[in-house]
Every structure is written in structure tokens, then in C-alpha cells.
Design an enzyme around this catalytic site. Structure first.
Site, mmCIF file in Angstrom:
data_model
loop_
_atom_site.group_PDB
_atom_site.id
_atom_site.type_symbol
_atom_site.label_atom_id
_atom_site.label_comp_id
_atom_site.label_asym_id
_atom_site.label_seq_id
_atom_site.Cartn_x
_atom_site.Cartn_y
_atom_site.Cartn_z
ATOM 1 N N GLU A 35 0.831 -1.207 0.000
ATOM 2 C CA GLU A 35 0.000 0.000 0.000
ATOM 3 C C GLU A 35 0.861 1.250 0.000
ATOM 4 O O GLU A 35 1.789 1.378 0.808
ATOM 5 C CB GLU A 35 -0.906 -0.007 1.244
ATOM 6 C CG GLU A 35 -2.325 0.384 0.962
ATOM 7 C CD GLU A 35 -3.032 -0.623 0.057
ATOM 8 O OE1 GLU A 35 -3.179 -0.295 -1.152
ATOM 9 O OE2 GLU A 35 -3.443 -1.680 0.524
ATOM 10 N N ALA A 127 -14.961 2.156 -1.606
ATOM 11 C CA ALA A 127 -14.580 1.070 -0.714
ATOM 12 C C ALA A 127 -13.100 0.723 -0.801
ATOM 13 O O ALA A 127 -12.635 -0.179 -0.120
ATOM 14 C CB ALA A 127 -15.411 -0.177 -1.031
ATOM 15 N N SER A 132 -12.691 3.367 -9.737
ATOM 16 C CA SER A 132 -12.237 4.342 -10.738
ATOM 17 C C SER A 132 -11.397 3.675 -11.824
ATOM 18 O O SER A 132 -11.615 3.903 -13.023
ATOM 19 C CB SER A 132 -11.442 5.455 -10.057
ATOM 20 O OG SER A 132 -10.355 4.930 -9.325
ATOM 21 N N ASP A 176 -3.543 0.121 -9.703
ATOM 22 C CA ASP A 176 -4.940 -0.248 -9.894
ATOM 23 C C ASP A 176 -5.226 -0.602 -11.349
ATOM 24 O O ASP A 176 -5.885 -1.605 -11.648
ATOM 25 C CB ASP A 176 -5.859 0.887 -9.454
ATOM 26 C CG ASP A 176 -5.707 1.211 -7.981
ATOM 27 O OD1 ASP A 176 -5.087 0.409 -7.256
ATOM 28 O OD2 ASP A 176 -6.194 2.268 -7.552
#
Length: 386
Positions: A35, A127, A132, A176
Site C-alpha cells: 500500500e 470502498a 475508478s 490499480d
């Protein structure tokens, strides 16, 4: 034909009065571990999930691009000759930003016809499951194939990132979009965010009798606001003071020196990124050598680092993680950019119903909003569906 394809076709016909020429979809993602390492040129290990965003596309005989969605009653239009990233806003900035970004990566937008797009999604918004990127990747793949642009998937991931950075204004990395475009069933995408080399690594959850439980706290977050940008600025400041190109170049054994050079807050931001990079490498190695049942302590340590060093957790996320751990999860952590969103827990299949009850009861006891709790499976990346 799957339900999401039929629904998108029907929605397109309702908005535009004709059938679409094709339907494409792209998944959201769960980040298993890694992360805030992506924009630091580090390592991430996400996987695409079985929640998808679907786009139906139809040709036009002019130069307009129109976008509609189930997110909003409005249909937004832009002209290919005047489209800029600063001219779009709201939800439409995601698909229209992709149109603009394709041109920045070499697409000849002067010689294509306009299109109508209709977008539907079952990826939860806010969430931390990257709704996106699912929009960006579905639209990017659809336009690449429809317009015959011939871009490969790593390039389309860069297109999505540029759209998010410039049109949406969110300073995100490329994780992502890479997960959404490169994902495969029952596998994670181990991505080097500096070289963009990607390895597809089998997860083996089903074989090990494990489920990945998502606990959506329903505390909504947005990357375009201050917290995410502030963390990124701290990382860049830390790298600058340490004299490295990015925090990817700092090793765990360098942290003692870093502590001497950095103020306490910047040091803790740096320590999270450096140790998280190592946890990604350790997770991939452990999966290969011992299987998914052995990665729990790494997931747990990741959450502690995000909570204490990066300070991006919230009480609801901490409660979800602690309740899952106390209820027998192999490991648990918050996932996504932070400041809300979801936690994940790796759980034995038989424990899922009881763990769900425990988390719901814990949230009710604290007076928190009821969480949305569901399992996800690693799924195929972006594709043409019809």
C-alpha cells in the site's frame, strides 16, 4: 450472455435509442499487500476481483463523445476537437479523461469518429476496491479495440493513470490499472512499479480452503483530497532528503540512518513504504514456498504499519481488522488508499459466516454504520464481452 452484459446493452439502448456495437468490462481490484508503494517506484501485489464495470459502446457519425451511466441521470458530452483534461469534471472525468489520455499516448484522435458510451458497475464506490480504475480500463480497452489503436495493456494502464492524475486530479500510481488489465483467475499480479514488469502469481486460496473477505466500512474516501496527496508529498520529501530517486532505493537496513536525517513524521512515512516493499517481496516468496496459509503475519504487520506509521487507517478499519484477527482469520489488513474504505481478511471457508456475524455485532456495539461484507475471488482482467 451474462447479466452485466445484457444490462449494459439495455441501458445503452434506453439512453441512445439503438443497440451498441460492443460491450467491454474491467474488474475492480483488491490489493493483497503493498500500500502506497506504487508511486514510490516500489512493489505491489493486487488481484482483479469478480466485481466489474461494464461499458457498452456505439458509433457516431460526428466527432462527439457522449457518456452516460447508472451513477447519474445526466448524459455528458465532449467534442474530440476541444477535449482537454481541465474541461471535464465529476464522474464523467474518468471516461472522458481516458479519451484525452489516449491521444497523449499517440492515438490519432483527429481521424476517428465519435462514440456513445454507457457505463454500469457492481464495483462498490468508495470502498478502496478501485472502482475508478475499473471505469478507466473498461473504457480504454473498448476504445483501443474499437478505434484500432493497437496499444498493449501496459500502455493502456498508463493511459488510465494519466487520466486519473490529470482529468480527475488524483495523484495515484499505476497499480490499480495494472491489476484491472493484467489480472487472471485465481492469481495475483506482482508488479514492479519502476520497471512495470509484472508476474502473475497463483494465489491458491481455493485449494487451501481459504476465502478473501472484504469488509467495506462504508466510510467513504476520495484520493483527490488532502490526505493522499499529503502522504505522497511526505514520501517525495523523504526521498529528496535521503538523496535517492525514490523510496524504492531505500532498504530496511538504511532506516537507522534515515531516522537521523528525517523528522519523526517523515521518518515514519518512509519506514512504512520501505518495510511494506519488503513485505510484498516476502509475501510473494512465502506464497511460492509455503502457500497462502503462511502469509497471515505479513498481512497483520502491514495493517500496523499503515495504522501507526502512515496513519491512514480509521477506527472502523481498525475494528474490522481486530475483530477478524480475534475471530480466527489467517491475517487481516486495511486495503486501498486509506481514510476509509475496506479491510480484507484471509479466512478459512468454514469461518466466513461466523466472522461476518462477529464484525457486524462489533460495528453495532460501537454505533458504527453497518458494514458491507462479502467474499471476492481473483478474476480475469479487462476483456471484450460481446
Amino acid at each position: 450472455m451474462t447479466d452485466h452484459v445484457a444490462s449494459a446493452q439495455h441501458g445503452f439502448a434506453e439512453r441512445y435509442g439503438r443497440r451498441p456495437a460492443g460491450v467491454w468490462s474491467a474488474p475492480g481490484r483488491v490489493n493483497l499487500i503493498g500500500e502506497h508503494t506504487d508511486y514510490n517506484d516500489g512493489f505491489v501485489f493486487p488481484f482483479a476481483i469478480d466485481r466489474r464495470t461494464t461499458v457498452a459502446l456505439g458509433d457516431r457519425d460526428d466527432r462527439l463523445v457522449r457518456v452516460s451511466s447508472t451513477f447519474s441521470p445526466e448524459t455528458v458530452e465532449a467534442h474530440l476537437d476541444t477535449l482537454t483534461p481541465d474541461a471535464v469534471s465529476g464522474w464523467a472525468a474518468y471516461p472522458l479523461g481516458v479519451v484525452w489520455a489516449l491521444g497523449e499516448f499517440g492515438a490519432d484522435l483527429e481521424h476517428v469518429r465519435g462514440v456513445d458510451l454507457h457505463i454500469e458497475s457492481d464495483v462498490p464506490v468508495g470502498a478502496g476496491l478501485s472502482s475508478s480504475a475499473a471505469i478507466e480500463c473498461a473504457v480504454a480497452l473498448a476504445l483501443d479495440e474499437h478505434w484500432g489503436l493497437g496499444m498493449d495493456r501496459p500502455t493502456l494502464a498508463k493511459v488510465g493513470r494519466l487520466a486519473e492524475n490529470r482529468a480527475v486530479g488524483a495523484p495515484t500510481g499505476i497499480m490499480d490499472q495494472s491489476a484491472s488489465l493484467l489480472g487472471e483467475a485465481d492469481s495475483g499480479v506482482f508488479l514492479d512499479c519502476r520497471s512495470l514488469d509484472a508476474d502473475v502469481i497463483p494465489l491458491g486460496f481455493a485449494e487451501a480452503g481459504l476465502s478473501l473477505l472484504v469488509i467495506d466500512t462504508r466510510v467513504s474516501h476520495t484520493h483527490a483530497t488532502g490526505g493522499y496527496a499529503a502522504r505522497r508529498a511526505s514520501c517525495e520529501a523523504g526521498a529528496r532528503i535521503l538523496g535517492v530517486e525514490s523510496l524504492r532505493d531505500v532498504r530496511v537496513e538504511d532506516l537507522d540512518r534515515a531516522r537521523e536525517l528525517l523528522d519523526d513524521e517523515t521518518f515514519r512515512r518512509v519506514r512504512h513504504v520501505v518495510t511494506e516493499d519488503q513485505r510484498v517481496l516476502d509475501t510473494v516468496r512465502t506464497l511460492r514456498e509455503q502457500g497462502p496459509g503462511a502469509i497471515g503475519l505479513l498481512l497483520d504487520a502491514s495493517h500496523v504499519s499503515m495504522r501507526d506509521d502512515f496513519e491512514i487507517s480509521v477506527p472502523e478499519l481498525d475494528l474490522a481488522v481486530e475483530t477478524a484477527q480475534a475471530g480466527g482469520a489467517v491475517g487481516a489488513r486495511m486495503t486501498g488508499g486509506g481514510f476509509g474504505g475496506a479491510a480484507i481478511a484471509l479466512v478459512g471457508d468454514a469461518l466466513v459466516p461466523e466472522l461476518r456475524r462477529r464484525v457486524e455485532a462489533a460495528f453495532a456495539e460501537r454505533g458504527y454504520r453497518e458494514p458491507a461484507i462479502f467474499t471476492v475471488h481473483a478474476a480475469q482482467g479487462a476483456r471484450r464481452d460481446a
